[in-house]
Design a protein around this motif. Structure first.
Motif: not given
Length: 495
Positions: A455-477
């Motif tokens: 469960v803890a790993a699933a939360v961590a990996l999902r958040d990592l994927d969210t961070w990666r996607r967020f960095r590609k948005t104009p807001e995160g870039a």
């Protein structure tokens, strides 16, 4: 007259099945797996602790070795007079653990920006509970572990279910963890972890007080009952002797013998440490503890053993830490070698032949379930499960990867004190660390940690994927340090 709610429509049921189709398919396969187990091993597999558990259920008392939580479950199920019913309930508990954690992983507020796991990913995270052959075998043993796991799982889900858990949720979680502590004493540190987590997450003093009271009062009441029968205010009488056994893999009385009371000298072993057996032999088979009159866990023995252990650890902290690391390291091996000895290891695999009751135990067991044999092996079902267990299990190395991913997720949310992943990560770590630190490594002690690490790993990996996607948005870039991890979760549609 109040009208009963209408049952869900066919369209609603189909929509529900569509959203959770992966889990439902996995559940169906897991149910078949457990039915094959029940048909192959009729009607339970008996462990050495199974007989005392049944005896305590038949003659309720606070036992010095086996705490009362599991016998209480056996008492509740006793009217059925069937160990088959007990293991069936335990198999259902294993399935329930997977369902609860799946539902928890679909809650958007657990994840950065409210991006909950899709159904297939949440189902994958709980797959070890459903399909690990060692988990299925553990559910078929007359042991407390599966019941304990369900109690801790539901307690964690209650605390994490809402962004800010209510007083009622936390109080219920505290009650469940108190029952878990009376089932296996390692529940005590899990209760402490939950309370610390609530303080860090600013759940409010009422919630923390409710969880504290609900957790401590039942435990204190049980300790009082234990003291009235055994003369010690404790959950059990094993801690001193078990800690002594932990130190006997390295203890050298030449290093601290002058600090021991005279009557503790008999606990010393002149055998070189490298030639000594695994630590648990010093509880059940080696001669030292048996040189004293009375039961193994008599209070005065426990006190002497505890004193010995404390002096050994104080005099040889490096050796103690090395012994702990050696045993802790066994958790993460890719293979599953025989340990601590062939006899103990054999209880953790599906047997090849029909098992008789231990000598003199059949009459006691008959008061609970009048079966002629302890475990009747029926082919071809049993053969399938033996082959399955050898092939399908979570290697310790994979558990280590999950734990590292969990740790990474906790550290990534350091501004939020680890975020929600801190609770399952803390549970998994405690369940893996405490046994080798206080007694020894044992395969059955590893399995309850797996769901929380996943469960803890699933939360961590999902958040990592969210961070990666967020960095590609104009807001995160626009910012090199931009991170969505500390934002309030947004409402998201769970796909």
């Amino acid at each position: 007259m109040r009208r009963l709610p209408r049952p869900p429509s066919r369209a609603a049921l189909l929509a529900f099945a569509g959203r959770h189709r992966v889990l439902l398919v996995l559940l169906a396969l897991a149910v078949v797996l457990r039915i094959v187990t029940i048909l192959g091993y009729r009607w339970a597999i008996w462990f050495p602790d199974s007989y005392p558990y049944v005896d305590v259920a038949l003659h309720p008392r606070p036992d010095p070795v086996r705490t009362f939580g599991y016998p209480l479950l056996l008492i509740v199920l006793r009217p059925l007079h069937s160990v088959a019913a007990v293991v069936t309930v335990q198999h259902l508990m294993g399935l329930a653990v997977a369902c609860v954690l799946y539902a928890l992983l679909r809650r958007p507020h657990l994840f950065a920006r409210g991006r909950a796991l899709p159904g297939w990913a949440a189902a994958l995270a709980v797959a070890p509970v459903l399909f690990d052959g060692n988990q299925v075998e553990l559910e078929h043993l007359l042991l407390s572990d599966t019941y304990f796991l369900l109690l801790v799982t539901v307690a964690a889900a209650l605390v994490l279910w809402s962004p800010r858990p209510s007083v009622g949720q936390v109080t219920a979680a505290g009650l469940l963890l108190s029952l878990a502590a009376v089932t296996r004493t390692i529940g005590m540190p899990l209760l402490i972890i939950m309370l610390v987590f609530l303080v860090i997450r600013r759940a409010g003093w009422k919630a923390v007080a409710g969880g504290l009271a609900a957790g401590v009062i039942p435990i204190a009441a049980y300790c009082g009952w234990y003291a009235s029968e055994n003369g010690q205010f404790a959950l059990s009488g094993t801690d001193g002797v078990f800690l002594y056994s932990r130190t006997m893999t390295f203890a050298d009385c030449d290093e601290f013998g002058d600090k021991l009371p005279v009557d503790a000298y008999a606990l010393c072993d002149s055998t070189p440490p490298e030639q000594r057996p695994a630590s648990h032999f010093y509880v059940w088979e080696e001669s030292q503890i048996f040189r004293y009159p009375g039961g193994i866990f008599a209070p005065y023995k426990s006190d002497l053993a505890r004193t010995f252990a404390k002096e050994a650890i104080a005099a040889q902290p490096g050796d103690y830490f090395q012994a702990f690391l050696t045993d802790f390291g066994r958790t993460f091996r890719w293979d599953r070698p025989v340990y601590p000895d062939p006899k103990t290891y054999s209880y953790y695999v599906f047997p090849e032949t029909t098992q008789e009751y231990w000598p003199g135990k059949a009459e006691t067991v008959a008061s609970y379930d009048d079966q002629s044999t302890a475990t009747r092996v029926v082919e071809p079902y049993a053969g399938f499960m033996r082959a399955y267990q050898k092939a399908v299990y979570l290697p310790g190395t994979v558990l280590g990867v999950l734990l590292l991913a969990s740790l990474g997720g906790v550290l990534a949310r350091w501004r939020a004190w680890g975020g929600v992943a801190l609770l399952p990560f803390g549970y998994a770590t405690a369940l893996l660390v405490v046994p080798p630190a206080t007694v020894l490594f044992d395969y059955r002690y590893v399995l309850p940690a797996v769901p929380f690490a996943a469960v803890a790993a699933a939360v961590a990996l999902r958040d990592l994927d969210t961070w990666r996607r967020f960095r590609k948005t104009p807001e995160g870039a626009g910012s090199a340090t931009a991170s969505p991890e500390n934002e309030e979760p947004r409402v998201a549609v769970v796909s």
